[in-house]
Write a protein that holds these residues in place. Structure first.
Motif, PDB file in Angstrom:
ATOM      1  N   PHE B 301       0.860  -1.188   0.000  1.00 45.39           N
ATOM      2  CA  PHE B 301       0.000   0.000   0.000  1.00 45.39           C
ATOM      3  C   PHE B 301       0.889   1.228   0.000  1.00 45.39           C
ATOM      4  O   PHE B 301       1.883   1.300   0.721  1.00 45.39           O
ATOM      5  CB  PHE B 301      -0.893   0.000   1.243  1.00 45.39           C
ATOM      6  N   GLN B 302       0.537   2.203  -0.848  1.00 43.21           N
ATOM      7  CA  GLN B 302       1.337   3.413  -0.944  1.00 43.21           C
ATOM      8  C   GLN B 302       0.566   4.590  -0.360  1.00 43.21           C
ATOM      9  O   GLN B 302      -0.664   4.660  -0.507  1.00 43.21           O
ATOM     10  CB  GLN B 302       1.694   3.719  -2.406  1.00 43.21           C
ATOM     11  N   PRO B 303       1.314   5.521   0.291  1.00 44.98           N
ATOM     12  CA  PRO B 303       0.629   6.672   0.880  1.00 44.98           C
ATOM     13  C   PRO B 303       0.069   7.616  -0.175  1.00 44.98           C
ATOM     14  O   PRO B 303       0.562   7.662  -1.309  1.00 44.98           O
ATOM     15  CB  PRO B 303       1.727   7.355   1.705  1.00 44.98           C
ATOM     16  N   SER B 304      -0.938   8.332   0.236  1.00 50.95           N
ATOM     17  CA  SER B 304      -1.532   9.336  -0.644  1.00 50.95           C
ATOM     18  C   SER B 304      -0.576  10.519  -0.744  1.00 50.95           C
ATOM     19  O   SER B 304       0.034  10.922   0.247  1.00 50.95           O
ATOM     20  CB  SER B 304      -2.870   9.775  -0.041  1.00 50.95           C
ATOM     21  N   PRO B 305      -0.405  11.092  -1.967  1.00 50.30           N
ATOM     22  CA  PRO B 305       0.495  12.254  -2.097  1.00 50.30           C
ATOM     23  C   PRO B 305      -0.004  13.447  -1.287  1.00 50.30           C
ATOM     24  O   PRO B 305       0.798  14.265  -0.837  1.00 50.30           O
ATOM     25  CB  PRO B 305       0.484  12.555  -3.599  1.00 50.30           C
ATOM     26  N   ASP B 306      -1.318  13.531  -1.080  1.00 53.73           N
ATOM     27  CA  ASP B 306      -1.876  14.684  -0.362  1.00 53.73           C
ATOM     28  C   ASP B 306      -1.779  14.504   1.149  1.00 53.73           C
ATOM     29  O   ASP B 306      -1.442  15.419   1.882  1.00 53.73           O
ATOM     30  CB  ASP B 306      -3.341  14.904  -0.752  1.00 53.73           C
ATOM     31  N   VAL B 307      -2.121  13.318   1.630  1.00 52.59           N
ATOM     32  CA  VAL B 307      -2.090  13.042   3.074  1.00 52.59           C
ATOM     33  C   VAL B 307      -1.146  11.862   3.310  1.00 52.59           C
ATOM     34  O   VAL B 307      -1.546  10.711   3.212  1.00 52.59           O
ATOM     35  CB  VAL B 307      -3.512  12.702   3.612  1.00 52.59           C
ATOM     36  N   PRO B 308       0.118  12.131   3.588  1.00 57.27           N
ATOM     37  CA  PRO B 308       1.160  11.095   3.533  1.00 57.27           C
ATOM     38  C   PRO B 308       0.972   9.903   4.476  1.00 57.27           C
ATOM     39  O   PRO B 308       1.503   8.838   4.213  1.00 57.27           O
ATOM     40  CB  PRO B 308       2.443  11.868   3.882  1.00 57.27           C
ATOM     41  N   ASP B 309       0.249  10.073   5.593  1.00 59.20           N
ATOM     42  CA  ASP B 309       0.110   8.919   6.478  1.00 59.20           C
ATOM     43  C   ASP B 309      -1.151   8.122   6.164  1.00 59.20           C
ATOM     44  O   ASP B 309      -1.567   7.256   6.935  1.00 59.20           O
ATOM     45  CB  ASP B 309       0.128   9.354   7.954  1.00 59.20           C
ATOM     46  N   THR B 310      -1.767   8.400   5.006  1.00 57.34           N
ATOM     47  CA  THR B 310      -2.999   7.711   4.624  1.00 57.34           C
ATOM     48  C   THR B 310      -2.789   7.018   3.282  1.00 57.34           C
ATOM     49  O   THR B 310      -2.039   7.505   2.434  1.00 57.34           O
ATOM     50  CB  THR B 310      -4.148   8.737   4.514  1.00 57.34           C
ATOM     51  N   VAL B 311      -3.487   5.914   3.085  1.00 54.32           N
ATOM     52  CA  VAL B 311      -3.318   5.157   1.854  1.00 54.32           C
ATOM     53  C   VAL B 311      -3.855   5.954   0.658  1.00 54.32           C
ATOM     54  O   VAL B 311      -4.868   6.652   0.774  1.00 54.32           O
ATOM     55  CB  VAL B 311      -4.000   3.771   1.961  1.00 54.32           C
ATOM     56  N   GLY B 312      -3.144   5.847  -0.470  1.00 56.16           N
ATOM     57  CA  GLY B 312      -3.594   6.520  -1.678  1.00 56.16           C
ATOM     58  C   GLY B 312      -3.706   5.572  -2.859  1.00 56.16           C
ATOM     59  O   GLY B 312      -4.510   5.766  -3.765  1.00 56.16           O
ATOM     60  N   SER B 313      -2.877   4.518  -2.825  1.00 60.43           N
ATOM     61  CA  SER B 313      -2.954   3.535  -3.896  1.00 60.43           C
ATOM     62  C   SER B 313      -2.432   2.194  -3.379  1.00 60.43           C
ATOM     63  O   SER B 313      -1.881   2.104  -2.272  1.00 60.43           O
ATOM     64  CB  SER B 313      -2.133   3.986  -5.109  1.00 60.43           C
ATOM     65  N   MET B 314      -2.617   1.189  -4.217  1.00 62.40           N
ATOM     66  CA  MET B 314      -2.268  -0.160  -3.801  1.00 62.40           C
ATOM     67  C   MET B 314      -1.649  -0.863  -5.005  1.00 62.40           C
ATOM     68  O   MET B 314      -2.127  -0.714  -6.137  1.00 62.40           O
ATOM     69  CB  MET B 314      -3.556  -0.856  -3.364  1.00 62.40           C
ATOM     70  N   GLN B 315      -0.576  -1.586  -4.748  1.00 65.33           N
ATOM     71  CA  GLN B 315       0.019  -2.364  -5.830  1.00 65.33           C
ATOM     72  C   GLN B 315      -0.533  -3.777  -5.784  1.00 65.33           C
ATOM     73  O   GLN B 315      -0.582  -4.409  -4.707  1.00 65.33           O
ATOM     74  CB  GLN B 315       1.549  -2.389  -5.694  1.00 65.33           C
ATOM     75  N   LEU B 316      -0.974  -4.268  -6.941  1.00 66.85           N
ATOM     76  CA  LEU B 316      -1.567  -5.600  -7.017  1.00 66.85           C
ATOM     77  C   LEU B 316      -0.715  -6.502  -7.891  1.00 66.85           C
ATOM     78  O   LEU B 316      -0.149  -6.058  -8.891  1.00 66.85           O
ATOM     79  CB  LEU B 316      -2.974  -5.533  -7.619  1.00 66.85           C
ATOM     80  N   GLU B 317      -0.666  -7.748  -7.517  1.00 64.26           N
ATOM     81  CA  GLU B 317       0.006  -8.758  -8.313  1.00 64.26           C
ATOM     82  C   GLU B 317      -1.060  -9.459  -9.159  1.00 64.26           C
ATOM     83  O   GLU B 317      -2.148  -9.763  -8.666  1.00 64.26           O
ATOM     84  CB  GLU B 317       0.658  -9.753  -7.362  1.00 64.26           C
ATOM     85  N   VAL B 318      -0.745  -9.698 -10.427  1.00 61.17           N
ATOM     86  CA  VAL B 318      -1.700 -10.402 -11.290  1.00 61.17           C
ATOM     87  C   VAL B 318      -1.459 -11.905 -11.158  1.00 61.17           C
ATOM     88  O   VAL B 318      -0.329 -12.367 -11.285  1.00 61.17           O
ATOM     89  CB  VAL B 318      -1.541  -9.953 -12.760  1.00 61.17           C
ATOM     90  N   ASN B 319      -2.515 -12.652 -10.891  1.00 64.35           N
ATOM     91  CA  ASN B 319      -2.400 -14.100 -10.677  1.00 64.35           C
ATOM     92  C   ASN B 319      -2.989 -14.895 -11.828  1.00 64.35           C
ATOM     93  O   ASN B 319      -3.798 -14.396 -12.611  1.00 64.35           O
ATOM     94  CB  ASN B 319      -3.156 -14.527  -9.410  1.00 64.35           C
ATOM     95  N   GLN B 320      -2.607 -16.161 -11.869  1.00 67.37           N
ATOM     96  CA  GLN B 320      -3.358 -17.126 -12.668  1.00 67.37           C
ATOM     97  C   GLN B 320      -3.516 -18.371 -11.816  1.00 67.37           C
ATOM     98  O   GLN B 320      -2.928 -18.475 -10.740  1.00 67.37           O
ATOM     99  CB  GLN B 320      -2.618 -17.436 -13.971  1.00 67.37           C
ATOM    100  N   LEU B 321      -4.350 -19.296 -12.270  1.00 71.48           N
ATOM    101  CA  LEU B 321      -4.588 -20.493 -11.474  1.00 71.48           C
ATOM    102  C   LEU B 321      -3.714 -21.639 -11.964  1.00 71.48           C
ATOM    103  O   LEU B 321      -3.557 -21.834 -13.168  1.00 71.48           O
ATOM    104  CB  LEU B 321      -6.059 -20.912 -11.561  1.00 71.48           C
ATOM    105  N   ASP B 322      -3.150 -22.394 -11.010  1.00 74.48           N
ATOM    106  CA  ASP B 322      -2.437 -23.600 -11.421  1.00 74.48           C
ATOM    107  C   ASP B 322      -3.447 -24.764 -11.489  1.00 74.48           C
ATOM    108  O   ASP B 322      -4.649 -24.554 -11.342  1.00 74.48           O
ATOM    109  CB  ASP B 322      -1.264 -23.888 -10.479  1.00 74.48           C
TER     110      ASP B 322
END
Lengths: 185, 479
Positions: B301-322
């Motif tokens: 989770f990445q902080p928001s550029p406006d409010v640094p101690d609050t979440v602003g975006s999230m990095q997701l991993e793309v999955n597939q099924l085995d």
């Protein structure tokens, strides 16, 4: 405790359908009582007067003329538990199968938890194919959604709260799935 | 009483073997249950029905009963709460005693309960949630969906839950019914919530909410979702809300549909229908949107550029099924904007007392059909883990009731010696200065809540402060 019958509720009011002509006393057994009347009839709900307390295991009192089933609008349903036990109950046209279970105090543990609001599947019943086909209303998506959460789901499953009794359906026999009920079998 | 027993003895003693005598003077079986949610009440109901003369005492941590029926079931699902009527009937039985505001492990120990009762049933549920353990999870507005539910449902410890709804983009992690519940609450027109028993503080915050887009994100595909079809159908039928899916997620799904069992088949068909109706191309960003996102796991989770101690975006991993249908990373990642993240990846139970046998990894009490050992039982989510609807809990709880009944009637649990039950525990609690709440006391709280609700057009206005509950329970908390 093996072999001892399940304890019955302490006392419950017995409603009669009309003025009693004459009160008889007899001992109720598991199947038919001494007068040959199905126990389900003894609990027939109606607008009539409250006759006495019933201690189901011991003594019940009821009027002599028990001919309610032939009275217009009365319907009869048999609930069959997974262990084969048959419970006959009566109601009136327009009652749902859930109403009939509740009004007759049919002992199906946990049955109808959401009280007929289509938010659980505890009133799941299994019909014979020919009965399932002649039920007047087909299940809605919402009923099927709840049925999908039921145990022992079959192609002829319905929710009891969604089945409205008609004269034509009187005499219906329905299977109560084992997992919800029949705790003792 | 004594005379009666003697009479019984004299009339039978010449016919019966002597040991039968003890069975005529058997003490009253005393059983206690810890917790007062559905698992507790269904176990109690079964015990009262099947164990002759049994006395069941329910100890509840909060001053109010019903557990997740009160604090978990969504406010816009009032019908589900009808089970309370049956529970109340059970509670009014002369064989049942409710003792609220008592915490196992703090006010009482398991040892004390086991000494005072012939059998103890633990049914205190799963009141903690799983965490992801990811970078940035401690940022503001990365919160637990379970606590969000507690907040809008009036769970006292979640009254001051810090959640900021002054954001447009929200993400819910998880594909279970709790995930859909919180997404629905965020996207439901506020007027529809006003007439529910939602707490006043949540209603007020939701009425000012700017949340318009909710992404409900799962690590696997449409065939693996854990939510049920009723909750999905509700999402699709939400007024003024567009459902958005990625059609590529459904490429292999349709061919699998005919071979599925009916419940999974109908659920998948409805998902496919939602994908078919999903708008292609750009959607008006002013509309309320419910995004069903598949094959994505959060990475950080990445902080928001406006409010640094609050979440602003999230990095997701793309999955597939085995081949075993497990999610495996494809190696590619993507970033989504979100000012609010609700984590809904499962509840877990806690070990309330050091003597409670507990599997920390799985977060439950190991048991076989509810039996931990003769005399100690476990019911509901504490036994099974946090899965299933009330029907599953009911079925499991009846099974626990059967197990207790079988152990009592077979003698595996010896009830020939009297146990003090609540006489001893009540004295202990009194000595320790614990204020307890009886069923009559709860009825006073209930009446006040209902009358406060009536004034504002709600079925009830829940009291959310424990001290106020206690004051109202003894009739000093106003109306």
């Amino acid at each position: 405790m093996e072999g001892v019958e399940r304890p019955q509720p302490e006392a419950k009011p017995l409603h009669l359908t009309s003025e009693p002509v004459c009160i008889f006393l007899w001992k109720e057994s598991a199947g038919r009582n001494r007068l040959g009347i199905e126990p389900g009839l003894l609990q027939a709900p109606s607008t009539g007067l409250q006759a006495c307390s019933v201690r189901a295991e011991v003594i019940v009192a009821m009027k002599l003329h028990v001919d309610d089933t032939v009275q217009s609008g009365r319907v009869e349903v048999t609930f069959i538990r997974a262990n084969g036990e048959r419970i006959k109950a009566t109601g009136k046209e327009g009652d749902s199968l859930l109403d009939i279970v509740v009004n007759n105090s049919v002992d199906l543990e946990g049955y109808g938890a959401c009280e007929g609001t289509l938010t659980c599947s505890t009133c799941h019943l299994i019909f014979k194919k020919e009965d399932f086909d002649r039920l007047p209303d087909k299940p809605t998506d919402e009923e099927l959604d709840m049925l999908d959460l039921a145990y022992d789901l079959t192609d002829t499953s319905r929710l009891g709260c969604q089945i409205t009794m008609t004269k034509e359906l009187s005499g219906l026999e329905v299977q109560v799935p084992a997992t919800v009920n029949d705790a003792r079998s | 009483m004594k005379l009666l027993r003697l009479g019984h003895y004299y009339s039978h003693h010449c016919f019966l073997p002597r040991r039968r005598l003890t069975s005529t003077v058997t003490s009253i079986p005393k059983i206690c249950i810890v917790g007062s949610g559905p698992a507790s009440f269904y176990t109690a109901q079964h015990l009262i029905k099947t164990v002759p003369r049994v006395e069941v005492d329910i100890y509840e941590q909060l001053p109010v009963p019903f557990g997740l029926v009160r604090f978990g079931v969504a406010p816009d699902h009032p019908e589900v709460k009808n089970v309370i009527n049956t529970f109340t009937k059970t509670a009014k039985s002369p064989q049942l005693r409710f003792v609220g505001n008592v915490t196992l492990g703090r006010d009482l120990s398991l040892k004390e309960l086991r000494n005072a009762y012939h059998a103890v049933v633990l049914a205190y549920g799963a009141d903690k949630d799983r965490e992801l353990g990811l970078k940035g999870e401690q940022l503001g507005n990365v919160v637990s969906a379970r606590r969000f539910v507690g907040w809008y449902n009036g769970l006292p410890c979640d009254t001051d839950f810090p959640v900021n709804l002054d954001v447009e983009e929200a993400a819910v992690l998880g594909h279970g019914n709790v995930a859909l519940d919180v997404a629905r609450l965020l996207l439901t027109p506020i007027d529809k919530l006003k007439s529910t028993d939602i707490t006043e503080h949540a209603l007020e915050a939701l009425s000012r909410s700017r949340v318009r887009h909710v992404k409900v994100i799962g690590r696997r595909g449409p065939l693996q979702v854990a939510f049920t079809i009723k909750e999905l159908r509700e999402m699709l039928n939400l007024p003024d809300c567009i459902t958005v899916c990625n059609p590529f997620d459904f490429e292999t799904v349709r061919s699998a549909v005919p071979n599925l069992e009916r419940p999974r088949r109908r659920l998948t068909e409805l998902l496919c229908k939602a994908a078919d109706l999903s708008p292609s191309g750009n959607v008006d960003s002013n509309s309320r949107q419910f995004h069903l996102v598949f094959f994505r796991s959060p990475l950080s989770f990445q902080p928001s550029p406006d409010v640094p101690d609050t979440v602003g975006s999230m990095q997701l991993e793309v999955n597939q099924l085995d081949e075993q249908q497990h999610a495996v990373p494809t190696g590619s990642t993507e970033t989504v904007q979100c000012g609010l993240v609700l984590r809904s990846i499962g509840y877990r139970s806690t070990q309330a007392d050091p003597d409670v046998p507990f599997d920390i990894d799985r977060g439950h009490i190991p048991n076989i059909s509810g039996v931990v050992q003769p005399g100690l039982y476990v019911a509901g989510w504490l036994a099974t883990g946090p899965i299933g609807v009330i029907l599953s809990t009911m079925t499991q709880a009846f099974g626990v009731g059967r197990a207790v009944e079988a152990d009592v009637s077979s003698g595996r649990v010896d009830v020939s010696q009297a146990r003090p039950g609540h006489t001893a525990i009540g004295k202990l609690l009194n000595d320790r200065g614990v204020t307890t709440v009886s069923w009559k006391d709860w009825e006073r709280i209930d009446a006040v809540e209902q009358s406060r609700g009536k004034n504002v057009g709600k079925p009830r206005e829940k009291i959310v402060d424990i001290n106020e509950m206690l004051a109202v329970s003894v009739g000093t908390g106003g109306t």
